[in-house]
Scaffold this motif. Structure first.
Motif, PDB file in Angstrom:
ATOM      1  N   LEU A 271      43.678  65.251  42.413  1.00 11.49           N
ATOM      2  CA  LEU A 271      44.375  65.059  43.682  1.00 11.49           C
ATOM      3  C   LEU A 271      43.359  65.185  44.819  1.00 11.49           C
ATOM      4  CD1 LEU A 271      47.806  66.791  44.523  1.00 11.49           C
ATOM      5  CD2 LEU A 271      46.504  65.229  45.972  1.00 11.49           C
ATOM      6  N   CYS A 272      42.612  64.103  45.026  1.00  8.90           N
ATOM      7  CA  CYS A 272      41.510  64.124  45.984  1.00  8.90           C
ATOM      8  C   CYS A 272      41.860  63.314  47.227  1.00  8.90           C
ATOM      9  CB  CYS A 272      40.243  63.578  45.352  1.00  8.90           C
ATOM     10  SG  CYS A 272      39.722  64.533  43.896  1.00  8.90           S
ATOM     11  N   ASP A 273      41.622  63.903  48.394  1.00  6.86           N
ATOM     12  CA  ASP A 273      41.943  63.212  49.635  1.00  6.86           C
ATOM     13  C   ASP A 273      40.828  62.236  50.000  1.00  6.86           C
ATOM     14  OD1 ASP A 273      39.884  64.691  50.937  1.00  6.86           O
ATOM     15  OD2 ASP A 273      41.297  66.266  51.512  1.00  6.86           O
ATOM     16  N   ASP A 274      40.985  61.572  51.137  1.00 10.51           N
ATOM     17  CA  ASP A 274      40.055  60.515  51.517  1.00 10.51           C
ATOM     18  C   ASP A 274      38.678  61.047  51.900  1.00 10.51           C
ATOM     19  OD1 ASP A 274      42.111  58.705  51.090  1.00 10.51           O
ATOM     20  OD2 ASP A 274      42.767  58.737  53.188  1.00 10.51           O
ATOM     21  N   ALA A 275      38.579  62.362  52.121  1.00  8.85           N
ATOM     22  CA  ALA A 275      37.284  62.978  52.411  1.00  8.85           C
ATOM     23  C   ALA A 275      36.634  63.539  51.156  1.00  8.85           C
ATOM     24  CB  ALA A 275      37.446  64.091  53.451  1.00  8.85           C
ATOM     25  N   GLY A 276      37.316  63.393  50.001  1.00  9.70           N
ATOM     26  CA  GLY A 276      36.755  63.873  48.747  1.00  9.70           C
ATOM     27  C   GLY A 276      37.105  65.302  48.401  1.00  9.70           C
ATOM     28  N   VAL A 277      37.967  65.933  49.183  1.00 13.68           N
ATOM     29  CA  VAL A 277      38.408  67.298  48.892  1.00 13.68           C
ATOM     30  C   VAL A 277      39.565  67.234  47.906  1.00 13.68           C
ATOM     31  CG1 VAL A 277      39.364  69.426  49.850  1.00 13.68           C
ATOM     32  CG2 VAL A 277      37.689  68.087  51.171  1.00 13.68           C
ATOM     33  N   CYS A 278      39.488  67.993  46.820  1.00 18.77           N
ATOM     34  CA  CYS A 278      40.477  67.887  45.749  1.00 18.77           C
ATOM     35  C   CYS A 278      41.339  69.144  45.659  1.00 18.77           C
ATOM     36  CB  CYS A 278      39.787  67.633  44.410  1.00 18.77           C
ATOM     37  SG  CYS A 278      38.766  66.131  44.394  1.00 18.77           S
ATOM     38  N   GLY A 279      42.557  68.961  45.158  1.00 16.05           N
ATOM     39  CA  GLY A 279      43.480  70.068  44.975  1.00 16.05           C
ATOM     40  C   GLY A 279      44.699  69.939  45.855  1.00 16.05           C
ATOM     41  N   GLY A 280      45.736  70.713  45.507  1.00 14.52           N
ATOM     42  CA  GLY A 280      46.982  70.680  46.250  1.00 14.52           C
ATOM     43  C   GLY A 280      47.027  71.699  47.364  1.00 14.52           C
ATOM     44  N   LEU A 281      48.240  71.931  47.878  1.00 15.22           N
ATOM     45  CA  LEU A 281      48.460  72.847  48.978  1.00 15.22           C
ATOM     46  C   LEU A 281      48.498  74.285  48.467  1.00 15.22           C
ATOM     47  CD1 LEU A 281      49.140  72.947  52.056  1.00 15.22           C
ATOM     48  CD2 LEU A 281      51.548  72.927  51.391  1.00 15.22           C
ATOM     49  N   ALA A 282      47.883  75.181  49.203  1.00 14.52           N
ATOM     50  CA  ALA A 282      47.880  76.595  48.831  1.00 14.52           C
ATOM     51  C   ALA A 282      49.314  77.100  48.679  1.00 14.52           C
ATOM     52  CB  ALA A 282      47.135  77.414  49.874  1.00 14.52           C
ATOM     53  N   GLN A 283      49.553  77.930  47.679  1.00 13.96           N
ATOM     54  CA  GLN A 283      50.911  78.369  47.376  1.00 13.96           C
ATOM     55  C   GLN A 283      51.515  79.245  48.469  1.00 13.96           C
ATOM     56  OE1 GLN A 283      52.921  77.428  44.391  1.00 13.96           O
ATOM     57  NE2 GLN A 283      51.444  75.875  45.024  1.00 13.96           N
ATOM     58  N   GLU A 284      50.708  79.880  49.275  1.00 14.01           N
ATOM     59  CA  GLU A 284      51.246  80.712  50.352  1.00 14.01           C
ATOM     60  C   GLU A 284      51.500  79.918  51.630  1.00 14.01           C
ATOM     61  OE1 GLU A 284      46.744  80.897  50.676  1.00 14.01           O
ATOM     62  OE2 GLU A 284      48.250  80.910  49.068  1.00 14.01           O
ATOM     63  N   ALA A 285      51.103  78.645  51.661  1.00 16.89           N
ATOM     64  CA  ALA A 285      51.220  77.841  52.880  1.00 16.89           C
ATOM     65  C   ALA A 285      52.665  77.430  53.129  1.00 16.89           C
ATOM     66  CB  ALA A 285      50.332  76.603  52.777  1.00 16.89           C
ATOM     67  N   ARG A 286      53.044  77.404  54.396  1.00 17.11           N
ATOM     68  CA  ARG A 286      54.351  76.866  54.791  1.00 17.11           C
ATOM     69  C   ARG A 286      54.190  75.390  55.133  1.00 17.11           C
ATOM     70  NH1 ARG A 286      56.457  80.124  59.621  1.00 17.11           N
ATOM     71  NH2 ARG A 286      54.271  79.898  60.204  1.00 17.11           N
ATOM     72  N   PHE A 287      55.246  74.606  54.874  1.00 22.97           N
ATOM     73  CA  PHE A 287      55.162  73.177  55.090  1.00 22.97           C
ATOM     74  C   PHE A 287      56.527  72.615  55.473  1.00 22.97           C
ATOM     75  CE2 PHE A 287      56.048  73.806  50.570  1.00 22.97           C
ATOM     76  CZ  PHE A 287      57.140  72.984  50.368  1.00 22.97           C
ATOM     77  N   ILE A 288      56.496  71.383  55.994  1.00 26.81           N
ATOM     78  CA  ILE A 288      57.708  70.613  56.261  1.00 26.81           C
ATOM     79  C   ILE A 288      57.425  69.190  55.796  1.00 26.81           C
ATOM     80  CG2 ILE A 288      59.354  69.803  57.981  1.00 26.81           C
ATOM     81  CD1 ILE A 288      58.244  72.139  59.788  1.00 26.81           C
ATOM     82  N   ILE A 289      58.190  68.711  54.815  1.00 35.28           N
ATOM     83  CA  ILE A 289      58.085  67.323  54.349  1.00 35.28           C
ATOM     84  C   ILE A 289      59.012  66.475  55.209  1.00 35.28           C
ATOM     85  CG2 ILE A 289      58.494  65.751  52.422  1.00 35.28           C
ATOM     86  CD1 ILE A 289      57.942  68.134  50.551  1.00 35.28           C
ATOM     87  N   ALA A 290      58.514  65.359  55.720  1.00 32.50           N
ATOM     88  CA  ALA A 290      59.327  64.525  56.598  1.00 32.50           C
ATOM     89  C   ALA A 290      59.005  63.055  56.374  1.00 32.50           C
ATOM     90  CB  ALA A 290      59.102  64.898  58.064  1.00 32.50           C
ATOM     91  N   GLY A 291      60.015  62.219  56.594  1.00 37.47           N
ATOM     92  CA  GLY A 291      59.779  60.785  56.559  1.00 37.47           C
ATOM     93  C   GLY A 291      60.974  59.988  56.078  1.00 37.47           C
TER      94      GLY A 291
END
Length: 404
Positions: A271-291
């Motif tokens: 799961l690598c982003d366009d800058a080459g950083v791989c991995g998902g979201l930290a488990q302690e992070a808060r988020f909002i999925i929208a769209g």
């Protein structure tokens, strides 16, 4: 690729008039709770089949854009994703919409609305792939054939783009985009199969290059007084406009799965982003999925298990489904004409015509860790005054009020 504006003015009182009888009063606003965060998603239909068409529309006096701005001025979200807002490299369309429409009080709307921060970036729609993705014997071509062979369907680069507007600072250095992630990288990817042959619709050399996101998937971290919140935004392809191989249905399914994977625990070296950083979201992070996720939980086309699995993810907050009087009115009218649906009439978020009817396609899904104060769909009944500004798009704005 990123634009951030200078700070501007304070929030005003809200006057949205919709049916949120199980969610509270949308006019009970930040004046009652200064910490409250109002988050929204709105498919604006501010796109053109011609490159620069939206810029030219906004340079004039666009009744369409004035209605979209009026709805935003009514609901006054602190953070909003605008889907189907054409992207241009100079960000001219975004400048025009903010300066000439949002920042000017609109008929039927509210006071001028300013957003100090924004994020926009290129998307896959309309970008030529150089491949024969629709299997018509040629790569590219004219009109729809050209659109079908783009990385995401579109008649020019940037069509159906995305725009994030925010009253809170964006952590620009930490934004992650997944425009280039290959579909085949997703474990268990739903590779489309041609039922006539039992073989893959896409040849190996094509499948290995295909991008997963039809527009892009963005993780936009917002710096709130209570800490960082990740705004996870996207606009998956509609699961239609294909053939028996259901290639768009498969892609929609996996575009939704990408968010499911992103917020799930475990190592994800793929799961690598366009800058080459791989991995998902930290488990302690808060988020909002929208769209506009283009998938109703029970009705219409699409592989419904994808949206259901996202709604039922253990990190996604359970809360009452937003609803509206106008949506219920419209869905019930379709049912009277024979377009019966299993979903609750008041939960629909858009009217997609006499063949498709009304469905729930637009979502604001907060993570656990927030307190849900209420929400709704800006879709007044036809007899209400606000109906005059609510028909600027076939979709309707959906919002949620959260306490971080």
């Amino acid at each position: 690729m990123r634009t951030f504006l200078l700070p501007a003015c304070l929030l005003s009182l809200l006057t949205a008039c919709v049916n949120v009888n199980v969610h509270g009063d949308p006019a009970a606003t930040l004046a009652d709770s200064p910490a409250r965060l109002r988050v929204a998603t709105y498919n604006t239909s501010l796109y053109s089949d011609e490159a620069g068409g939206v810029i030219r529309e906004l340079e004039g006096d666009s009744a369409h854009a004035r209605k979209i701005a009026a709805v935003l001025q009514k609901v006054r979200p602190d953070l909003v994703l605008l889907n189907e807002f054409d992207y241009d490299e100079a960000h001219r369309a975004a400048d025009l919409f903010q300066q000439r429409y949002l920042e000017v009080a609109q008929p039927g709307g509210g006071e001028a609305l300013r957003y100090p921060y924004r994020y926009l970036a290129p998307v896959n729609t309309g970008v030529p792939s150089g491949l024969d993705l629709d299997d018509n014997g040629e790569a590219g071509g004219e009109g729809r054939a050209r659109g079908n062979d783009a990385w995401g369907y579109g008649l020019h680069p940037g069509q159906y783009g995305m725009l994030v507007l925010s009253k809170h600072p964006i952590d620009a250095a930490q934004v992650r985009t997944f425009q280039l992630l290959r579909w085949s990288a997703l474990p268990g990817a739903a590779r489309p199969i041609d039922p006539a042959t039992g073989k893959s619709w896409y040849r190996d050399e094509v499948w290995s290059k295909l991008r997963l996101s039809s527009k892009s998937h963005w993780d936009v971290p917002m710096r709130l007084p209570s800490g960082v919140v990740h705004f996870l935004v996207s606009h998956p392809t509609p699961p239609v406009f294909d053939g028996p191989e259901d290639r768009n249905g498969a892609r929609n399914h996996d575009e939704l799965r990408l968010w499911h994977e992103y917020i799930s625990a475990g190592d994800k070296p793929w799961l690598c982003d366009d800058a080459g950083v791989c991995g998902g979201l930290a488990q302690e992070a808060r988020f909002i999925i929208a769209g506009d996720l283009n998938n109703d939980p029970v009705d219409g086309d699409g592989r419904h298990e994808a949206i259901l699995e996202l709604l039922e993810h253990p990190r996604v907050m359970r809360h009452a489904t937003p609803q509206s009087r106008g949506g219920a009115e419209t869905a019930e009218a379709y049912a009277a004409k024979g377009i019966a649906r299993r979903g609750a009439p008041g939960h629909v978020t858009g009217d997609f015509g006499p063949k498709a009817g009304a469905m729930r396609l637009d979502y604001v899904l907060p993570s656990t860790g927030f307190a849900y104060e209420g929400g709704g769909v800006f879709w007044p009944a036809k007899a209400e005054a606000d109906a005059a500004i609510a028909d600027g798009s076939d979709h309707h704005l959906v919002w949620a009020d959260l306490l971080p």
